[in-house]
Scaffold this motif. Structure first.
Motif, short mmCIF file in Angstrom:
data_model
loop_
_atom_site.label_atom_id
_atom_site.label_comp_id
_atom_site.label_asym_id
_atom_site.label_seq_id
_atom_site.Cartn_x
_atom_site.Cartn_y
_atom_site.Cartn_z
N GLU A 28 0.83 -1.20 0.00
CA GLU A 28 0.00 0.00 0.00
C GLU A 28 0.87 1.26 0.00
O GLU A 28 1.95 1.29 0.56
N SER A 75 -9.32 7.19 0.77
CA SER A 75 -8.87 5.80 0.81
C SER A 75 -9.76 5.00 -0.10
O SER A 75 -10.70 5.51 -0.70
N ARG A 94 -4.87 7.88 0.54
CA ARG A 94 -4.25 6.95 1.49
C ARG A 94 -4.69 5.52 1.19
O ARG A 94 -5.76 5.28 0.65
N SER A 95 -3.83 4.60 1.55
CA SER A 95 -4.13 3.16 1.44
C SER A 95 -4.48 2.75 0.02
O SER A 95 -5.39 1.95 -0.21
#
Length: 568
Positions: free
Chosen positions: A476, A565, A528-529
């Motif tokens: 990730e 995300s 993110r992620s």
């Protein structure tokens, strides 16, 4: 409204400076990238009248024609060789006409009429030994590639002493059948990289383009242009020949075609594999050896080649656009799982491919058995990294997403491009390679720094920007982008805090794959992620008006951030 105009101006300048003004094929077609369902990857040459009717009925049942998939494209398998005709060219009769395989299509006109009756267009593949423009034995001609003896070919020349205009014969056949699209493929698989050979091969396509237009029927024209590449450059992305329009010249190709093959070899359904010409994976060392003919294939090499070209070739992402034609990056490798085309792409990788095809404005040609597909929208499963989904709900969600298609079909018609590379920190030697990076296989083998994440973007007609945060790494990653990096310019220093507050500008973001929309977002955007091999795909739309600064550049000056995300 003013802000949207300023944004479009500042963003479009970056694109337009790359785009050449050339004369394009004027047949009124493909003002946006074409979309369709092909028979090739699933059925190959096993096509027939009943199958085409069943596929057509399934497209209608699913409503895919209403969201943009307007073509049913029949690939190889619809012609046959004439029986008891030793002097005939392959797939042609003694008069030079193409021979339809009546065992499969007893009445091809009836097949096509049924497709039309459902509001869908019909296309045919036309290539390899079917190609011809004259009865000579010029390089790459059917007469030269036929298995007949030299004495037979000599008799053929005497029998057909008068030059046959195959292009006109074929175009008239296609028009009489009411065909709507032609994929003209591999007419010169052995074309040396010389001016004479390139001109001779190009003449075949040019003649067909002219003949199709002279029929008076609008027929979409998709071409695959080849050239030999005698010097094997390493790491290898080709088999000593490439399918590329570049040697033929941008103006020439755009003048004759609506779309053109844009990768050096066929797709292969894997992330990044070293592949033998006979379609099986071999050790990666084979792709880095002058003694083998294997080549890097898969989703990642295809993207890198389109973005950066291959050694000795510049790449041509900037050829495409409304009124210019489209770079065709091959059929998408989705919804079919393991096959003769490779082990298949994971769900995450399939989302990545479709997202980048939309950004690059590549024709969205999908080969999947739509008879097995259902139209219930499936839950997006980014966590299932190993499974390879195909058909059913997952595939419908993948190809029928309204936001995806809106980006792909945006009427502005400007293709997107890579905006930014982010490298790993292990081999950071300070060399940005002209901002282009290097294909991952080359970087890994040469010990150079590798590209871990990328930012891709495409301007849209309403002033929005479609943005893909792309994680090429194996774990990730968090990926960020300022407004300026996606084409929305950041402000210079302002004269007062009060003025700065008044001019503060935000955007609304819509996640293409989850549909979640958030407003009041300020720069920078942070994804993110982002899963390995995956993307977060956003449509970014300015919300508040701001006064223009010098040069009509919109002002963005914010200190807060927003994160995204895969669940947003």
């Amino acid at each position: 409204m003013k802000l949207l105009l300023w944004m479009m101006l500042s963003f479009l300048v970056a694109w337009v400076t790359f785009l050449q003004k050339v004369s394009a094929l004027d047949n009124g077609l493909a003002l946006t990238p074409p979309m369709g369902i092909s028979t090739w990857s699933v059925f190959r040459g096993n096509v027939n009248h009943s199958l085409i009717l069943e596929l057509t009925d399934s497209i209608v049942r699913l409503g895919l024609h209403h969201v943009g998939y307007e073509y049913v494209l029949v690939d190889a398998g619809w012609t046959t060789n004439k029986k008891n005709c030793k002097m005939c060219l392959p797939n042609r009769d003694s008069n030079g006409n193409l021979v339809i395989d009546e065992r499969k299509f007893p009445n091809l006109t009836e097949t096509i009429d049924y497709v039309h009756s459902k509001g869908i267009k019909f296309g045919l593949w036309f290539g390899v030994e079917m190609c011809a423009t004259t009865n000579d034995e010029s390089e790459g001609s059917p007469a030269k590639r036929t298995n007949s003896s030299s004495s037979s070919r000599s008799m053929l020349r005497k029998q057909n002493a008068k030059v046959v205009d195959y292009a006109t014969l074929d175009a008239q056949l296609f028009a009489s059948l009411r065909v709507d699209a032609i994929k003209h493929d591999s007419c010169g698989i052995e074309v040396t990289n010389t001016s004479k050979a390139l001109r001779a091969n190009f003449a075949k396509y040019e003649a067909m383009s002219r003949a199709l237009n002279q029929t008076g029927r609008p027929i979409l024209y998709d071409v695959t242009l080849q050239v030999d590449k005698p010097i094997r450059t390493l790491p290898a992305y080709d088999y000593k020949y490439i399918w590329s329009p570049e040697p033929y010249g941008q103006a020439n190709v755009q003048r004759i075609a609506n779309m053109w093959w844009s990768v050096p070899v066929n797709k292969y359904n894997c992330w990044s594999c070293c592949v033998h010409p006979n379609e099986y994976i071999v050790p990666k060392e084979y792709c880095n050896s002058p003694h083998h003919v294997a080549a890097w294939r898969g989703l990642l090499p295809m993207i890198d080649i389109q973005d950066m070209g291959i050694p000795g070739w510049m790449g041509h992402w900037d050829w495409a656009g409304r009124g210019k034609g489209w770079n065709h990056l091959d059929q998408l490798g989705i919804c079919i799982g393991p096959s003769w085309y490779g082990p298949g792409l994971s769900p995450v990788e399939q989302y990545t491919q479709v997202s980048l095809w939309a950004i690059l404005a590549s024709p969205m040609i999908i080969s999947v058995d739509v008879r097995n597909m259902t139209s219930t929208k499936a839950q997006v499963d980014f966590g299932n990294q190993d499974a390879v989904h195909h058909g059913d709900d997952f595939c419908y969600h993948l190809i029928a997403n309204e936001q995806l298609i809106a980006v792909h079909q945006d009427p502005l018609g400007l293709p997107g491009r890579r905006l930014k590379n982010n490298y790993n920190h292990y081999h950071n030697d300070g060399n940005d390679y002209g901002g282009m990076g290097r294909p991952p296989a080359a970087a890994q083998e040469n010990g150079e720094k590798t590209i871990e994440t990328q930012l891709w973007g495409r301007p849209l007609k309403d002033g929005s920007v479609a943005v893909v945060f792309f994680n090429r790494a194996e774990t990730e990653r968090t990926i960020s982008a300022t407004f300026e990096e996606i084409g929305l310019s950041s402000s210079l220093s302002l004269s007062s805090k009060e003025k700065q507050s008044q001019l503060k500008t935000t955007v609304r973001t819509t996640n293409v794959w989850t549909g979640i929309s958030n407003g009041g977002i300020s720069s920078p955007l942070i994804a993110r992620s982002v899963p390995p091999h995956g993307v977060i795909f956003l449509i970014v739309t300015p919300e508040k008006e701001a006064e223009p600064r010098q040069g009509n550049i919109p002002i963005f000056n914010s200190t807060t951030t927003n994160t995204f995300s895969t669940s947003q």
